[in-house]
Every structure is written in structure tokens, then in C-alpha cells.
Design a protein around this motif. Structure first.
Motif, PDB file in Angstrom:
ATOM      1  N   GLN A   1     -43.254   3.800  27.289  1.00  0.00           N
ATOM      2  CA  GLN A   1     -43.580   3.401  25.757  1.00  0.00           C
ATOM      3  C   GLN A   1     -42.594   2.698  25.195  1.00  0.00           C
ATOM      4  O   GLN A   1     -41.374   3.164  25.154  1.00  0.00           O
ATOM      5  CB  GLN A   1     -43.983   4.774  25.070  1.00  0.00           C
TER       6      GLN A   1
ATOM      7  N   LEU B   1     -48.875   3.534  24.477  1.00  0.00           N
ATOM      8  CA  LEU B   1     -48.296   4.189  25.902  1.00  0.00           C
ATOM      9  C   LEU B   1     -48.913   3.251  26.946  1.00  0.00           C
ATOM     10  O   LEU B   1     -50.198   2.877  26.697  1.00  0.00           O
ATOM     11  CB  LEU B   1     -49.045   5.452  25.776  1.00  0.00           C
TER      12      LEU B   1
ATOM     13  N   TYR C   1     -41.615   8.379  30.646  1.00  0.00           N
ATOM     14  CA  TYR C   1     -42.073   9.711  30.654  1.00  0.00           C
ATOM     15  C   TYR C   1     -42.434  10.056  31.980  1.00  0.00           C
ATOM     16  O   TYR C   1     -43.185   9.240  32.742  1.00  0.00           O
ATOM     17  CB  TYR C   1     -43.022  10.070  29.712  1.00  0.00           C
TER      18      TYR C   1
ATOM     19  N   PHE D   1     -52.890  14.030  32.023  1.00  0.00           N
ATOM     20  CA  PHE D   1     -51.448  14.254  31.972  1.00  0.00           C
ATOM     21  C   PHE D   1     -51.134  15.592  31.251  1.00  0.00           C
ATOM     22  O   PHE D   1     -51.167  15.553  29.901  1.00  0.00           O
ATOM     23  CB  PHE D   1     -50.783  13.037  31.414  1.00  0.00           C
ATOM     24  N   ASP D   2     -50.889  16.582  31.855  1.00  0.00           N
ATOM     25  CA  ASP D   2     -50.863  18.025  31.160  1.00  0.00           C
ATOM     26  C   ASP D   2     -49.530  18.339  30.785  1.00  0.00           C
ATOM     27  O   ASP D   2     -49.449  19.227  29.622  1.00  0.00           O
ATOM     28  CB  ASP D   2     -51.727  18.947  32.012  1.00  0.00           C
TER      29      ASP D   2
ATOM     30  N   TRP E   1     -45.474  16.722  29.902  1.00  0.00           N
ATOM     31  CA  TRP E   1     -44.733  15.610  29.760  1.00  0.00           C
ATOM     32  C   TRP E   1     -43.286  16.036  29.611  1.00  0.00           C
ATOM     33  O   TRP E   1     -42.831  17.039  29.002  1.00  0.00           O
ATOM     34  CB  TRP E   1     -45.132  15.018  28.465  1.00  0.00           C
ATOM     35  N   GLY E   2     -42.574  15.226  30.143  1.00  0.00           N
ATOM     36  CA  GLY E   2     -40.906  15.168  29.857  1.00  0.00           C
ATOM     37  C   GLY E   2     -40.511  14.800  28.525  1.00  0.00           C
ATOM     38  O   GLY E   2     -41.536  14.331  27.746  1.00  0.00           O
ATOM     39  N   GLN E   3     -39.359  14.967  28.157  1.00  0.00           N
ATOM     40  CA  GLN E   3     -38.915  14.265  26.826  1.00  0.00           C
ATOM     41  C   GLN E   3     -38.622  12.828  26.883  1.00  0.00           C
ATOM     42  O   GLN E   3     -38.457  12.153  25.914  1.00  0.00           O
ATOM     43  CB  GLN E   3     -37.620  15.029  26.154  1.00  0.00           C
ATOM     44  N   GLY E   4     -38.621  12.130  27.970  1.00  0.00           N
ATOM     45  CA  GLY E   4     -38.356  10.852  28.270  1.00  0.00           C
ATOM     46  C   GLY E   4     -37.189  10.387  28.327  1.00  0.00           C
ATOM     47  O   GLY E   4     -35.807  10.952  27.811  1.00  0.00           O
TER      48      GLY E   4
ATOM     49  N   TYR F   1     -54.736  12.654  23.426  1.00  0.00           N
ATOM     50  CA  TYR F   1     -53.276  13.164  23.213  1.00  0.00           C
ATOM     51  C   TYR F   1     -52.977  13.099  21.747  1.00  0.00           C
ATOM     52  O   TYR F   1     -53.331  12.098  21.215  1.00  0.00           O
ATOM     53  CB  TYR F   1     -52.253  12.212  24.328  1.00  0.00           C
TER      54      TYR F   1
ATOM     55  N   GLN G   1     -49.325  12.494  19.475  1.00  0.00           N
ATOM     56  CA  GLN G   1     -47.839  12.396  19.722  1.00  0.00           C
ATOM     57  C   GLN G   1     -47.247  12.499  18.320  1.00  0.00           C
ATOM     58  O   GLN G   1     -47.443  11.673  17.391  1.00  0.00           O
ATOM     59  CB  GLN G   1     -47.700  11.109  20.402  1.00  0.00           C
TER      60      GLN G   1
ATOM     61  N   LYS H   1     -41.330  12.405  19.482  1.00  0.00           N
ATOM     62  CA  LYS H   1     -41.916  13.627  20.647  1.00  0.00           C
ATOM     63  C   LYS H   1     -42.605  13.034  21.709  1.00  0.00           C
ATOM     64  O   LYS H   1     -43.020  11.698  21.424  1.00  0.00           O
ATOM     65  CB  LYS H   1     -42.607  14.744  20.119  1.00  0.00           C
ATOM     66  N   ALA H   2     -42.703  13.694  22.782  1.00  0.00           N
ATOM     67  CA  ALA H   2     -43.570  13.355  23.820  1.00  0.00           C
ATOM     68  C   ALA H   2     -44.926  13.517  23.639  1.00  0.00           C
ATOM     69  O   ALA H   2     -45.231  14.360  22.754  1.00  0.00           O
ATOM     70  CB  ALA H   2     -43.343  14.083  25.113  1.00  0.00           C
ATOM     71  N   PRO H   3     -45.883  12.679  24.150  1.00  0.00           N
ATOM     72  CA  PRO H   3     -47.374  13.118  23.873  1.00  0.00           C
ATOM     73  C   PRO H   3     -47.581  14.656  24.264  1.00  0.00           C
ATOM     74  O   PRO H   3     -46.950  15.001  25.185  1.00  0.00           O
ATOM     75  CB  PRO H   3     -48.058  11.824  24.835  1.00  0.00           C
TER      76      PRO H   3
ATOM     77  N   LEU I   1     -51.325  16.962  25.485  1.00  0.00           N
ATOM     78  CA  LEU I   1     -52.566  16.798  25.737  1.00  0.00           C
ATOM     79  C   LEU I   1     -53.341  17.835  24.836  1.00  0.00           C
ATOM     80  O   LEU I   1     -53.069  18.819  24.687  1.00  0.00           O
ATOM     81  CB  LEU I   1     -52.727  17.156  27.262  1.00  0.00           C
TER      82      LEU I   1
END
Lengths: 121, 107
Positions: A39, A45, A95, A108-109, A111-114, B36, B38, B42-44, B46
Motif C-alpha cells: 500500500q 491496496l 503487509y 486474507f484473514d 495481517w501483519g502491521q506492515g 476489509y 482499514q 492500521k492494517a486491513p 477481514l
């Protein structure tokens, strides 16, 4: 609980390389497809790549094909992204995401913090 | 490549409002559609997978519907924590593209 922790981002020069890592805990890593999504700050995204649970099936977005390589180590519960021939347009937060599938549906269930990759001379 | 178009790109709403966000695919994607949320910085997260299945732990005020090319995300009663940007994403084929996002802010 589920944790995905990315690392390896930073400032790199055009044409340079970086290797991103994602350490995963709280899920049975070997059962999951895994993906990288990026992103550009303030923008939307973009899916970059995914790798199957056994590492055999790999897909890339056209924008990164030939420059990025996704890989995984199931013993270490880790996902990687080797980024070569960096371009300014690769500047983004990257991410990692666990990728569940239900029949033919992928999502995508977790996610990391990036991790932020900045490409600049 | 399949293009995903969200509308509106932004909206203003009040706590308690019913909000609907639409997502249109450039070709038939059956029900291979995910949503999603967001929040800033923060991260997205689901919310909905396979067009209408609620992800575990997501409040029931979120709902998804649609099939083929037209999909809807509904928030039945907007809460303060729902002010965020929402993205749809298809998984019919690679590349797995996202919509451009819908930003929901406070009226």
C-alpha cells in the motif's frame, strides 16, 4: 493469538535490493497459503504475490514479476519477499497476510502491521 | 485483469445510520468477493468473505450480499469504531485486485 510480524523494510536506492521477512505465530503455518500485499501511503491496496502451503504454487502481480521472489520456510514459520531492481514506484508499506481458502475462494484473514519500503536516491 | 469499482469513494454518516457500499466487478466473479476494513494507521481487517460470510469475531451489524458482478457491504447501525476505509477484493483469478476503497467519515 495470531501474530504476523514483518521486518526488513527501510530506505534503499533505485536498482537496489531488500529482503522482507514475516514471522508467524498462532496459526498452523504449514496449512496456509501466504501473501504479500502493499500500500502506497495514502493510497489503496495492491496484491503482490502469494505462495501455496507447500511452496509449489506461486503467483505474482505483473508489476513485480521478474523482480520479486516469494518464498517460505515452514519449519521456521516464516515468509519472505526478495525484492530486486527496486524502483521508486515500489515505495509502499508491505503487509504479509495469511491466505485462507474455502473451496475456490481465497481471502486474507490475518495481517501483519506492515513494513515500510522507501526507494530513493 | 478483473477491475473492481467501489462507490461511493467517500461518504459522511452519523452514528446509528445504515450505510451501504457497492462494489462492481468488470466480469462475473460468482461469489469470490471479500470485504476489509482499514482504520487509519492500521492494517486491513477481514470483515466478509465469499460475498456474504461473516468472519469470526466481526459484529453482526456488518453484512455482505451479491453475486456475479454487483456486491454490497451493509453496516446496519454505524458505530464510532466503524469510521474507516472499506475495500472489496476479488479472488476469482490472479491478479487478486482490490477496489479503490470507500472512506466513511463522521457527518
Amino acid at each position: 493469538q495470531v501474530q504476523l510480524v514483518e521486518s526488513g523494510g527501510g530506505l534503499a536506492k533505485p536498482g537496489g535490493s531488500l529482503r522482507l521477512s514475516c514471522a508467524v505465530s498462532g496459526i498452523y503455518f504449514s496449512d496456509y497459503y501466504m501473501s504479500w500485499i502493499r500500500q502506497v501511503p495514502g493510497k489503496g491496496l495492491e496484491w503482490v504475490s502469494y505462495i501455496s502451503d507447500n511452496g509449489i504454487t506461486i503467483k505474482y502481480a505483473d508489476s513485480v514479476k521478474g523482480r520479486f521472489t516469494i518464498s517460505r520456510d515452514n519449519a521456521k514459520k516464516s515468509l519472505y519477499l526478495q525484492i530486486n531492481s527496486l524502483r521508486a514506484e515500489d515505495t509502499a508499506v508491505y503487509y504479509c497476510a495469511s491466505t485462507a481458502y474455502l473451496g475456490e475462494v481465497y481471502y486474507f484473514d490475518y495481517w501483519g502491521q506492515g513494513t515500510l519500503v522507501t526507494v530513493s536516491s | 485483469d478483473i477491475q473492481m469499482t467501489q462507490s461511493p469513494s467517500s461518504l459522511s454518516a452519523s452514528v446509528g445510520d445504515r450505510v451501504t457500499i457497492t462494489c462492481r466487478a468488470s466480469q462475473n466473479i460468482r461469489t469470490f468477493l471479500n470485504w476489509y476494513q482499514q482504520r487509519p494507521g492500521k492494517a486491513p481487517k477481514l470483515l466478509i468473505y465469499a460475498a456474504s460470510s461473516l468472519q469470526s469475531g466481526v459484529p453482526s451489524r456488518f453484512g455482505g450480499s451479491g453475486s456475479g458482478t454487483d456486491f454490497i457491504l451493509t453496516i446496519s447501525s454505524l458505530q464510532p469504531e466503524d469510521f474507516a476505509t472499506y475495500y472489496c477484493q476479488h479472488s476469482y483469478s490472479t491478479p487478486l485486485t482490490f477496489g479503490g476503497g470507500t472512506k466513511v467519515d463522521i457527518k
